[in-house]
Design a protein around this motif. Structure first.
Motif, short mmCIF file in Angstrom:
data_model
loop_
_atom_site.label_atom_id
_atom_site.label_comp_id
_atom_site.label_asym_id
_atom_site.label_seq_id
_atom_site.Cartn_x
_atom_site.Cartn_y
_atom_site.Cartn_z
N LEU A 105 0.82 -1.21 0.00
CA LEU A 105 0.00 0.00 0.00
C LEU A 105 0.85 1.26 0.00
O LEU A 105 0.46 2.30 -0.53
N PHE A 106 2.05 1.17 0.62
CA PHE A 106 2.90 2.35 0.76
C PHE A 106 4.07 2.34 -0.23
O PHE A 106 4.93 3.22 -0.18
N ASP A 107 4.11 1.34 -1.11
CA ASP A 107 5.13 1.31 -2.16
C ASP A 107 5.06 2.57 -3.00
O ASP A 107 3.97 3.08 -3.29
N LEU A 165 -9.42 12.44 -4.73
CA LEU A 165 -8.41 11.64 -5.42
C LEU A 165 -7.01 12.22 -5.40
O LEU A 165 -6.06 11.55 -5.83
N GLU A 166 -6.84 13.45 -4.93
CA GLU A 166 -5.50 14.04 -4.91
C GLU A 166 -4.57 13.18 -4.07
O GLU A 166 -4.88 12.82 -2.94
N PRO A 167 -3.40 12.79 -4.63
CA PRO A 167 -2.53 11.84 -3.92
C PRO A 167 -1.86 12.44 -2.70
O PRO A 167 -1.41 13.58 -2.72
N SER A 168 -1.82 11.67 -1.62
CA SER A 168 -1.11 12.10 -0.41
C SER A 168 -0.87 10.88 0.47
O SER A 168 -1.56 9.86 0.36
N ARG A 169 0.13 10.97 1.33
CA ARG A 169 0.40 9.88 2.28
C ARG A 169 -0.78 9.68 3.22
O ARG A 169 -1.08 8.57 3.65
N GLU A 170 -1.45 10.79 3.55
CA GLU A 170 -2.62 10.70 4.44
C GLU A 170 -3.69 9.81 3.83
O GLU A 170 -4.28 8.97 4.52
N LYS A 171 -3.92 9.96 2.52
CA LYS A 171 -4.96 9.15 1.87
C LYS A 171 -4.55 7.68 1.80
O LYS A 171 -5.40 6.79 1.93
N ILE A 172 -3.27 7.41 1.59
CA ILE A 172 -2.82 6.02 1.54
C ILE A 172 -2.97 5.37 2.91
O ILE A 172 -3.41 4.22 3.03
N ALA A 173 -2.63 6.10 3.97
CA ALA A 173 -2.82 5.57 5.32
C ALA A 173 -4.30 5.34 5.61
O ALA A 173 -4.69 4.33 6.23
N ALA A 182 2.32 8.17 -7.12
CA ALA A 182 1.60 7.87 -5.89
C ALA A 182 0.11 7.86 -6.18
O ALA A 182 -0.32 7.80 -7.33
N GLY A 183 -0.68 7.92 -5.11
CA GLY A 183 -2.13 7.87 -5.25
C GLY A 183 -2.70 6.78 -4.38
O GLY A 183 -2.13 5.69 -4.28
N ALA A 184 -3.83 7.05 -3.73
CA ALA A 184 -4.43 6.06 -2.85
C ALA A 184 -5.00 4.89 -3.63
O ALA A 184 -4.78 3.72 -3.29
N VAL A 185 -5.74 5.16 -4.68
CA VAL A 185 -6.31 4.09 -5.51
C VAL A 185 -5.73 4.15 -6.91
O VAL A 185 -5.41 3.14 -7.51
N THR A 186 -5.58 5.36 -7.44
CA THR A 186 -5.10 5.54 -8.81
C THR A 186 -3.65 6.04 -8.82
O THR A 186 -3.08 6.35 -7.79
#
Length: 545
Positions: A77-79, A247-255, A524-528
């Motif tokens: 998930l954090f790759d 959808l804006e990518p961020s570490r917060e969204k991935i977590a 990066a990106g949480a889903v995309t």
């Protein structure tokens, strides 16, 4: 029922019988002591069996090539980029189509790596696999239970009802709309260049990823629901801003994604997290917008104010006249198409321009091909012209290969099945990794990581160039950006057509380079898949087109 499930059933049955016997023969205090001790011992025995004995001694997957360690499922998930770890395994772990890894409690995960394994998961045994419920339940908060998240019978029904709207004839009929919106984008980019001059050779500083998202939103709106959002011409646009916030990518969204993929929705939604409020607010607005659109079109249909041809001019109208969907289902489908239908191409256009900055020679040759085929941006293009340009199609195919919008997805076996000749127990999770497969040396050789649009171009003995559909790979499953089989992206041809138009317009009109050539662009990106820093370009109009 295999041995693990049978043991659980037997333990529950035995516990029930013991409970009844003890409750009728012992005093309350003694009963409570005996019951809790018995419960603790049984729980410990079950945990020992599930975590150690079954995975290490009985699981039929234990003999498969193993990626050692126990945190890989979380690490993926954090790759950055996501899919990097499975690609490393493909390159370093000898395997026959499946690589095995375990999570912290020794549950089995598999990565499908070969043609046969991918074929079995995505085509032969498609309905033996479903997205895990925690994953589906979270994504449904954003896009509803539309085509992407439906499973089994409901998916077959929805797919059958929607397929006619996405046939190639209907897609090609949308080229004029796509080209018209691309023309608006070009005009807006010129205005943006004037307002943000770089002080170098009449060029201007542009953040392309936001413009790409607005373009594709303005195409999918009329095509999917007959509604023009006009986000290209209105700097303040609530629909565009809502998708950007989600959808804006961020570490917060991935977590946040990891949290939602681990814990049930009823619990996560009660946590005092900022992203919970963002999703509730923005998705609430988008859902209300879709609901109102459905109601407006329903009213027009009932009052016969619109002709049948007008009602069926977009996907929503086609679905409504077919009678196969309730209004609630229509709203879910619209949310799905709005999110997936514009994000795929926006991401691809952004990465395409990035690669053309890294390969200015390809950018120049592409501009020459576009201008030799299309006299000007005002020229009424045809699908035949765009689909026949070898380098344009090579550039588009290559960026879809290297930057799949969804780099990793997951499936869970809902029954015992087989993949690549191996028995797969119910409950096994299988990772499908477009990022890794699309770069796999098994399919693409040692040049899998390299940007080479020429791999999608065939040249005959006379030097005549034509497009090919396989990039020189031996199987269609060497590129799974849109997946394959019954669960393949229904809008893949729409996305490719949209990308051709956008790239032809932008490259035909402008010359561009990175504002900072030394800037590190992180995927990066949480889903995309999106660039964390955005895509900051220096653009200049090239006269004569």
């Amino acid at each position: 029922m295999h041995i693990r499930d049978q043991l659980v059933v037997n333990l529950i049955a035995s516990a029930g019988e013991a409970y009844v016997l003890l409750r009728t023969t012992l005093p309350d205090r003694a009963f409570r002591q005996v019951f809790f001790w018995a419960f603790g011992i049984n729980f410990a025995a079950l945990a020992t069996w599930s975590v150690f004995i079954w995975p290490l001694c009985f699981n039929p997957l234990r003999h498969l090539p193993l990626a050692k360690g126990h945190l890989h499922h979380a690490k993926m998930l954090f790759d950055s980029p996501r899919g990097k770890t499975p690609l490393k395994w493909i390159r370093t772990i000898p395997n026959d189509g499946l690589i095995h890894f375990r999570d912290t409690v020794n549950r089995s995960y598999l990565v499908a790596t070969s043609h046969q394994a991918l074929l079995d998961v995505m085509s032969t045994n498609t309905y033996d696999f479903e997205k895990p419920w925690l994953v589906r339940n979270f994504l449904a908060r954003i896009i509803g239970f539309g085509l992407i998240l439906s499973e089994g019978g409901p998916h077959r029904r929805q797919r059958k009802a929607l397929t006619p709207a996405f046939n190639i004839k209907n897609i090609r009929a949308l080229y004029p709309l796509m080209w018209e919106k691309t023309g608006i984008l070009l005009s807006q980019l010129e205005e943006d260049i004037k307002e943000n001059p770089s002080g170098f050779n009449t060029a201007g500083n542009i953040e392309l990823s936001v413009w790409a998202s607005r373009l594709t939103l303005d195409i999918i709106g009329p095509a999917a629901m007959g509604r023009d959002f006009q986000s290209l011409t209105h700097s303040e646009n609530k629909v565009a801003d809502s998708f950007l916030a989600i959808l804006e990518p961020s570490r917060e969204k991935i977590a946040f994604l990891a949290l939602n993929f681990t814990l049930p929705q009823w619990f996560v939604q009660r946590l005092p997290l900022r992203l919970n409020r963002v999703i509730d607010t923005e998705v609430g607005f988008l859902r209300q917008l879709c609901h109102q659109t459905v109601q407006d079109k329903r009213t027009a249909l009932q009052e016969r104010k619109s002709q049948q041809e007008e009602l069926e001019a977009d996907i929503l109208g086609s679905m409504m006249t077919s009678g196969d969907f309730t209004d609630s289902e229509l709203v879910d489908q619209m949310l799905t198409f709005l999110a997936a239908g514009h994000e795929t191409t926006a991401s691809a256009l952004t990465w395409c321009c990035y690669q053309l900055c890294q390969h200015p020679g390809v950018q120049t040759r592409l501009r020459e091909e576009i201008r030799a085929t299309i006299p000007s941006a005002d020229y009424p293009i045809t699908w035949a012209e765009l689909e026949a340009m070898p380098l344009l199609n090579g550039v588009c195919q290559e960026v879809l290969r290297l930057y799949p919008t969804v780099p990793v997805t997951i499936r869970e076996s809902v029954r015992d099945t087989t993949v690549a000749g191996k028995r797969i127990p119910k409950g096994t999770r299988i990772v499908l990794c477009p990022y890794a497969i699309n770069r796999s040396p098994d399919f693409w050789g040692e040049t899998g990581d390299e940007y080479s649009p020429e791999r999608w171009i065939d040249t005959d003995e006379k030097g005549h160039q034509t497009c090919n559909r396989n990039g020189g790979a031996a199987t269609n499953f060497s590129q799974i950006t849109f997946l394959h089989g019954q669960r393949a992206c229904i809008g893949k041809d729409f996305a490719r057509a949209e990308l051709r138009c956008a790239v032809a317009g932008v490259v035909g009109r402008f010359e561009f380079e990175m504002q900072n050539p030394n800037q590190e662009i992180r995927i990066a990106g949480a889903v995309t898949t999106k660039p964390v820093e955005g895509m900051h370009l220096r653009m200049r109009r090239v006269e004569g087109w």
